[in-house]
Design a protein around this motif. Structure first.
Motif, PDB file in Angstrom:
ATOM      1  N   VAL A  83       0.831  -1.203   0.000  1.00 54.51           N
ATOM      2  CA  VAL A  83       0.000   0.000   0.000  1.00 54.51           C
ATOM      3  C   VAL A  83       0.867   1.255   0.000  1.00 54.51           C
ATOM      4  N   VAL A  84       0.536   2.176  -0.898  1.00 49.46           N
ATOM      5  CA  VAL A  84       1.086   3.531  -0.858  1.00 49.46           C
ATOM      6  C   VAL A  84      -0.071   4.421  -0.403  1.00 49.46           C
ATOM      7  N   PRO A  85      -0.100   4.801   0.878  1.00 47.34           N
ATOM      8  CA  PRO A  85      -1.287   5.454   1.424  1.00 47.34           C
ATOM      9  C   PRO A  85      -1.382   6.930   1.049  1.00 47.34           C
ATOM     10  N   GLU A  86      -2.584   7.441   1.123  1.00 41.69           N
ATOM     11  CA  GLU A  86      -2.769   8.880   1.012  1.00 41.69           C
ATOM     12  C   GLU A  86      -1.997   9.530   2.161  1.00 41.69           C
ATOM     13  N   GLY A  87      -1.210  10.549   1.868  1.00 45.68           N
ATOM     14  CA  GLY A  87      -0.390  11.170   2.899  1.00 45.68           C
ATOM     15  C   GLY A  87       1.003  10.579   2.989  1.00 45.68           C
ATOM     16  N   ARG A  88       1.259   9.496   2.220  1.00 43.25           N
ATOM     17  CA  ARG A  88       2.601   8.919   1.989  1.00 43.25           C
ATOM     18  C   ARG A  88       3.122   8.053   3.113  1.00 43.25           C
ATOM     19  N   GLY A  89       2.908   8.398   4.380  1.00 46.78           N
ATOM     20  CA  GLY A  89       3.297   7.517   5.470  1.00 46.78           C
ATOM     21  C   GLY A  89       4.786   7.340   5.654  1.00 46.78           C
ATOM     22  N   VAL A  90       5.579   8.336   5.245  1.00 44.81           N
ATOM     23  CA  VAL A  90       7.028   8.254   5.439  1.00 44.81           C
ATOM     24  C   VAL A  90       7.348   8.545   6.908  1.00 44.81           C
ATOM     25  N   PHE A  91       8.252   7.754   7.497  1.00 40.81           N
ATOM     26  CA  PHE A  91       8.643   7.987   8.890  1.00 40.81           C
ATOM     27  C   PHE A  91       9.603   9.174   8.938  1.00 40.81           C
ATOM     28  N   PRO A  92       9.231  10.256   9.614  1.00 36.81           N
ATOM     29  CA  PRO A  92      10.010  11.491   9.552  1.00 36.81           C
ATOM     30  C   PRO A  92      11.381  11.404  10.207  1.00 36.81           C
ATOM     31  N   ASN A  93      11.518  10.529  11.207  1.00 35.99           N
ATOM     32  CA  ASN A  93      12.778  10.444  11.951  1.00 35.99           C
ATOM     33  C   ASN A  93      13.691   9.323  11.462  1.00 35.99           C
ATOM     34  N   LEU A  94      13.343   8.714  10.313  1.00 36.62           N
ATOM     35  CA  LEU A  94      14.186   7.707   9.693  1.00 36.62           C
ATOM     36  C   LEU A  94      14.749   8.243   8.384  1.00 36.62           C
ATOM     37  N   THR A  95      15.935   7.782   8.007  1.00 35.53           N
ATOM     38  CA  THR A  95      16.523   8.205   6.742  1.00 35.53           C
ATOM     39  C   THR A  95      15.811   7.525   5.580  1.00 35.53           C
ATOM     40  N   VAL A  96      16.124   7.998   4.383  1.00 36.98           N
ATOM     41  CA  VAL A  96      15.589   7.356   3.182  1.00 36.98           C
ATOM     42  C   VAL A  96      15.937   5.873   3.183  1.00 36.98           C
TER      43      VAL A  96
ATOM     44  N   ARG B 214      16.885  10.288  -7.637  1.00 37.23           N
ATOM     45  CA  ARG B 214      16.830  11.373  -6.649  1.00 37.23           C
ATOM     46  C   ARG B 214      16.985  10.828  -5.227  1.00 37.23           C
ATOM     47  N   LEU B 215      16.444   9.637  -4.984  1.00 34.53           N
ATOM     48  CA  LEU B 215      16.555   9.046  -3.651  1.00 34.53           C
ATOM     49  C   LEU B 215      17.975   8.616  -3.342  1.00 34.53           C
ATOM     50  N   ALA B 216      18.708   8.193  -4.359  1.00 33.18           N
ATOM     51  CA  ALA B 216      20.114   7.829  -4.141  1.00 33.18           C
ATOM     52  C   ALA B 216      20.900   9.043  -3.655  1.00 33.18           C
ATOM     53  N   GLU B 217      20.539  10.219  -4.151  1.00 31.79           N
ATOM     54  CA  GLU B 217      21.212  11.451  -3.733  1.00 31.79           C
ATOM     55  C   GLU B 217      20.828  11.840  -2.308  1.00 31.79           C
ATOM     56  N   ARG B 218      19.654  11.411  -1.863  1.00 29.92           N
ATOM     57  CA  ARG B 218      19.149  11.799  -0.537  1.00 29.92           C
ATOM     58  C   ARG B 218      19.143  10.616   0.431  1.00 29.92           C
ATOM     59  N   ILE B 219      19.923   9.593   0.173  1.00 29.37           N
ATOM     60  CA  ILE B 219      19.826   8.321   0.871  1.00 29.37           C
ATOM     61  C   ILE B 219      19.965   8.449   2.389  1.00 29.37           C
TER      62      ILE B 219
ATOM     63  N   ASP C 160      11.585  13.830   7.161  1.00 25.61           N
ATOM     64  CA  ASP C 160      10.962  15.148   7.253  1.00 25.61           C
ATOM     65  C   ASP C 160      11.771  16.234   6.545  1.00 25.61           C
ATOM     66  N   ARG C 161      12.896  15.870   5.954  1.00 26.61           N
ATOM     67  CA  ARG C 161      13.694  16.832   5.181  1.00 26.61           C
ATOM     68  C   ARG C 161      13.486  16.661   3.679  1.00 26.61           C
ATOM     69  N   LEU C 162      12.579  15.772   3.300  1.00 27.25           N
ATOM     70  CA  LEU C 162      12.338  15.500   1.888  1.00 27.25           C
ATOM     71  C   LEU C 162      11.183  16.342   1.362  1.00 27.25           C
ATOM     72  N   SER C 163      11.213  16.623   0.082  1.00 27.37           N
ATOM     73  CA  SER C 163      10.080  17.290  -0.560  1.00 27.37           C
ATOM     74  C   SER C 163       8.913  16.307  -0.663  1.00 27.37           C
ATOM     75  N   GLY C 164       7.736  16.832  -1.011  1.00 29.12           N
ATOM     76  CA  GLY C 164       6.574  15.964  -1.171  1.00 29.12           C
ATOM     77  C   GLY C 164       6.794  14.899  -2.228  1.00 29.12           C
ATOM     78  N   GLY C 165       7.418  15.276  -3.333  1.00 25.83           N
ATOM     79  CA  GLY C 165       7.696  14.313  -4.392  1.00 25.83           C
ATOM     80  C   GLY C 165       8.665  13.246  -3.953  1.00 25.83           C
ATOM     81  N   GLU C 166       9.688  13.640  -3.208  1.00 31.63           N
ATOM     82  CA  GLU C 166      10.667  12.666  -2.709  1.00 31.63           C
ATOM     83  C   GLU C 166      10.030  11.718  -1.710  1.00 31.63           C
ATOM     84  N   GLN C 167       9.149  12.243  -0.867  1.00 31.63           N
ATOM     85  CA  GLN C 167       8.455  11.378   0.081  1.00 31.63           C
ATOM     86  C   GLN C 167       7.586  10.354  -0.644  1.00 31.63           C
ATOM     87  N   GLN C 168       6.943  10.779  -1.732  1.00 24.58           N
ATOM     88  CA  GLN C 168       6.121   9.831  -2.480  1.00 24.58           C
ATOM     89  C   GLN C 168       6.986   8.754  -3.135  1.00 24.58           C
ATOM     90  N   MET C 169       8.167   9.140  -3.596  1.00 25.39           N
ATOM     91  CA  MET C 169       9.089   8.154  -4.153  1.00 25.39           C
ATOM     92  C   MET C 169       9.504   7.138  -3.096  1.00 25.39           C
TER      93      MET C 169
END
Length: 239
Positions: free
Chosen positions: A86-99, A128-133, A138-147
Motif C-alpha cells: 500500500v502507498v497510502p494517502e499522505g505517503r506515510g514516510v517515517f520522519p525520523n528515519l533516513t531514506v 533522486r533518492l540515491a542522492e538523498r539516501i 521530514d527533510r524531503l520534498s513531497g515528491g521525494e516522500q512519495q518516491m
C-alpha cells in the motif's frame, strides 16, 4: 482446471463510519497482472473502499476475499501479508528515519520468494533518492516522500500495489516521473489498484475503471472505452 481467483475482491460491501452509511453494496475485483482505477469526486467513498478492503474498516455487510480466501474482518497485517502493498494517502514516510531506513524496513521476498525489487533497483528507478539516501524523511520534498513510499512498497515484492492519491499535490514533472514508475510496475506483471484525481492519466494506465458516486459503483468497464465516454465522465466527475 481450477480457475485462478482474483488477488483482491470486495463483494457487496456496506461500510458505516459512526452513524454514516458510506458504502452501499460496492463490488469490485482485481485480477492478477491487471491495473484497475477507482474514480470519483471527493467524498464519494474511494478511500473508504480501500480502507475496507485492507481491513482498516470492517464492513457491516459483504465480504472481502484475498486470493479467494475470505478475509472479512481480518487484521490489516494479515491482509497485506497475502502479497499486497500500500502507498497510502499522505505517503506515510517515517520522519525520523533516513531514506535508506524507510526503504529497508519494507524489504522482504514476495509470496513466491521473488526479490525482484531490491534497494538497488529502487534507487536506480528513483535516482533522486540515491542522492538523498541519508536524509531524514521530514527533510524531503513531497515528491521525494512519495518516491520513498512507492519504493518501500515495491520492496515488499507484492503481487498487488494499492495507491491512494498517487500524484496528489505533486509538480507536473514529478507526476510524470511517478506515472513512469507505475508503467514499469505494470510491465513487470504486478497488479495495481489506483486512486488519483488525474483522471486522464489514470485511464491511460489502467485496464479497467470504476466510477463511484455517493458510495456506489455507477459505471464500470474497459478504461479505454470509458475514456471515450466524455459525456458520462463529465456527468459523474464534473470534468
Amino acid at each position: 482446471m481450477t480457475e485462478t481467483p482474483p488477488i483482491l475482491e470486495g463483494d457487496g460491501l456496506h461500510t458505516h463510519i459512526g452513524s454514516s452509511h458510506i458504502l452501499h453494496g460496492v463490488s469490485l475485483r482485481v485480477e492478477r497482472g491487471e491495473v484497475v482505477c477507482l474514480l470519483g469526486r471527493n467524498g464519494m467513498g474511494k478511500t473508504t473502499t480501500l480502507r475496507t478492503l485492507l481491513g482498516l474498516l470492517r464492513p457491516t455487510h459483504g465480504a472481502v476475499r484475498v486470493n479467494g480466501q475470505i478475509m472479512t474482518g481480518a487484521a490489516p497485517k494479515a491482509i497485506v501479508r497475502q502479497g499486497i502493498a500500500v502507498v497510502p494517502e499522505g505517503r506515510g514516510v517515517f520522519p525520523n528515519l533516513t531514506v535508506r531506513e524507510n526503504l529497508v524496513m519494507g524489504a522482504r521476498p514476495g509470496q513466491d520468494g521473488r526479490r525482484d525489487w531490491t534497494q538497488e533497483r529502487v534507487l536506480d528507478t528513483f535516482p533522486r533518492l540515491a542522492e538523498r539516501i541519508n536524509s531524514l524523511g521530514d527533510r524531503l520534498s513531497g515528491g521525494e516522500q512519495q518516491m520513498v513510499s512507492i519504493g518501500r512498497a515495491l520492496m515488499t515484492n507484492p503481487d498487488l500495489l494499492i495507491m491512494d492519491e498517487a500524484t496528489e499535490g505533486l509538480a507536473p514533472l514529478i507526476r510524470k516521473e511517478i506515472w513512469a514508475v507505475i508503467r514499469t510496475v505494470r510491465e513487470s506483471g504486478i497488479a495495481a489498484l489506483l486512486v488519483d484525481k488525474n483522471v486522464k492519466d489514470l485511464l491511460a494506465f489502467s485496464d479497467r475503471a470504476m466510477v463511484m458516486v455517493k458510495g456506489r459503483i455507477v459505471m464500470e468497464g474497459a478504461a479505454a472505452e470509458m475514456a471515450r465516454n466524455e459525456a458520462a465522465l463529465t456527468r459523474h466527475l464534473s470534468l
